[in-house]
Design a protein around this motif. Structure first.
Motif, PDB file in Angstrom:
ATOM      1  N   MET A  47     -10.539   0.514  69.711  1.00 30.30           N
ATOM      2  CA  MET A  47     -11.920   0.284  70.140  1.00 30.30           C
ATOM      3  C   MET A  47     -12.852   0.186  68.944  1.00 30.30           C
ATOM      4  O   MET A  47     -13.730  -0.689  68.895  1.00 30.30           O
ATOM      5  N   ALA A  48     -12.679   1.057  67.963  1.00 32.62           N
ATOM      6  CA  ALA A  48     -13.550   1.051  66.787  1.00 32.62           C
ATOM      7  C   ALA A  48     -13.431  -0.273  66.031  1.00 32.62           C
ATOM      8  O   ALA A  48     -14.438  -0.839  65.591  1.00 32.62           O
ATOM      9  N   VAL A  49     -12.216  -0.775  65.889  1.00 28.57           N
ATOM     10  CA  VAL A  49     -12.019  -2.042  65.177  1.00 28.57           C
ATOM     11  C   VAL A  49     -12.670  -3.189  65.936  1.00 28.57           C
ATOM     12  O   VAL A  49     -13.386  -4.014  65.365  1.00 28.57           O
ATOM     13  N   ILE A  50     -12.442  -3.249  67.234  1.00 24.69           N
ATOM     14  CA  ILE A  50     -12.993  -4.350  68.028  1.00 24.69           C
ATOM     15  C   ILE A  50     -14.509  -4.251  68.123  1.00 24.69           C
ATOM     16  O   ILE A  50     -15.219  -5.260  68.032  1.00 24.69           O
ATOM     17  N   GLU A  51     -15.039  -3.046  68.254  1.00 26.41           N
ATOM     18  CA  GLU A  51     -16.491  -2.885  68.258  1.00 26.41           C
ATOM     19  C   GLU A  51     -17.086  -3.293  66.918  1.00 26.41           C
ATOM     20  O   GLU A  51     -18.152  -3.915  66.867  1.00 26.41           O
ATOM     21  N   GLY A  52     -16.399  -2.985  65.834  1.00 23.57           N
ATOM     22  CA  GLY A  52     -16.875  -3.377  64.521  1.00 23.57           C
ATOM     23  C   GLY A  52     -16.882  -4.886  64.323  1.00 23.57           C
ATOM     24  O   GLY A  52     -17.777  -5.433  63.681  1.00 23.57           O
ATOM     25  N   ARG A  53     -15.888  -5.557  64.881  1.00 25.08           N
ATOM     26  CA  ARG A  53     -15.799  -7.013  64.742  1.00 25.08           C
ATOM     27  C   ARG A  53     -16.770  -7.756  65.655  1.00 25.08           C
ATOM     28  O   ARG A  53     -17.172  -8.870  65.354  1.00 25.08           O
ATOM     29  N   THR A  54     -17.119  -7.157  66.800  1.00 29.19           N
ATOM     30  CA  THR A  54     -17.933  -7.870  67.786  1.00 29.19           C
ATOM     31  C   THR A  54     -19.363  -7.354  67.910  1.00 29.19           C
ATOM     32  O   THR A  54     -20.196  -8.022  68.514  1.00 29.19           O
TER      33      THR A  54
END
Length: 197
Positions: A47-54
């Protein structure tokens, strides 16, 4: 700018069972919950990675944005979307004395890509020298059932990738192509180094 989570994501809100189903983990062997902590960690990381990318908050929670000044005198972009509500807008002077802005002074433009506060009628008040500005707001799609299908699938796929390759130390960094494809439409394109939103 400093963005912090006021409220985190509770363990019960994480889709641990959905990840187990995605991984096709067995059940009924007397140790069904044995890997829940590990799966939760992989879900949080994904979640942290995807939130950071989006720049999208997957699950709903409250944030606090601290700024030295307004981006513009009549509007202030918010760095995370979607924003459901703004709890407070407060200006602090150099001595820490707080002035809460009346709700009549601003309004939320709850855009799914670029949410922002807009001054209502007049400009925002100036932030005193050595002062700061704090905006507390709620962001996120809601609970797991409310997360758009492509983002939910991206989280599960990335968490599964982390789980299945947790013992490998020589992997090349980067997101799997399938995850990148799923999140592509959610990415916010910034021009001029983020100066124009």
């Amino acid at each position: 700018m400093m963005l912090t989570e006021v409220t985190g994501v509770a363990s019960a809100a994480l889709p641990v069972q959905a990840l187990k189903d995605h991984l096709r983990l067995g059940s009924g062997f007397g140790a069904d919950g044995l890997q829940d902590g590990l799966l939760e960690g992989h879900l949080r990381a994904a979640m942290a990675v995807i939130e950071g990318r989006t720049a999208k908050a997957i699950l709903a929670r409250q944030y606090k944005l601290v700024l030295e000044d307004w981006r513009q005198a009549d509007e202030q972009p918010l760095p995370v979307a979607p924003v459901g509500a703004v709890a407070s807008v407060t200006v602090f002077d150099a001595y820490g004395v707080a002035t809460v802005l009346d709700v009549a002074r601003w309004r939320l433009v709850a855009d799914v890509a670029r949410p922002k506060l807009v001054a209502h009628g007049v400009l925002f008040p100036a932030v005193p020298e050595d002062g700061r500005l704090e905006i507390v707001f709620d962001a996120g799609f809601g609970d797991w059932a409310a997360v758009p299908a492509d983002l939910a699938q991206a989280v599960l796929m990335l968490a599964a990738e982390y789980y299945e390759n947790r013992h490998e130390t020589d992997r090349v960094a980067g997101l799997p192509h399938a995850v990148l494809a799923l999140i592509e439409r959610w990415r916010t394109v910034r021009v001029l180094g983020g100066g124009a939103r």
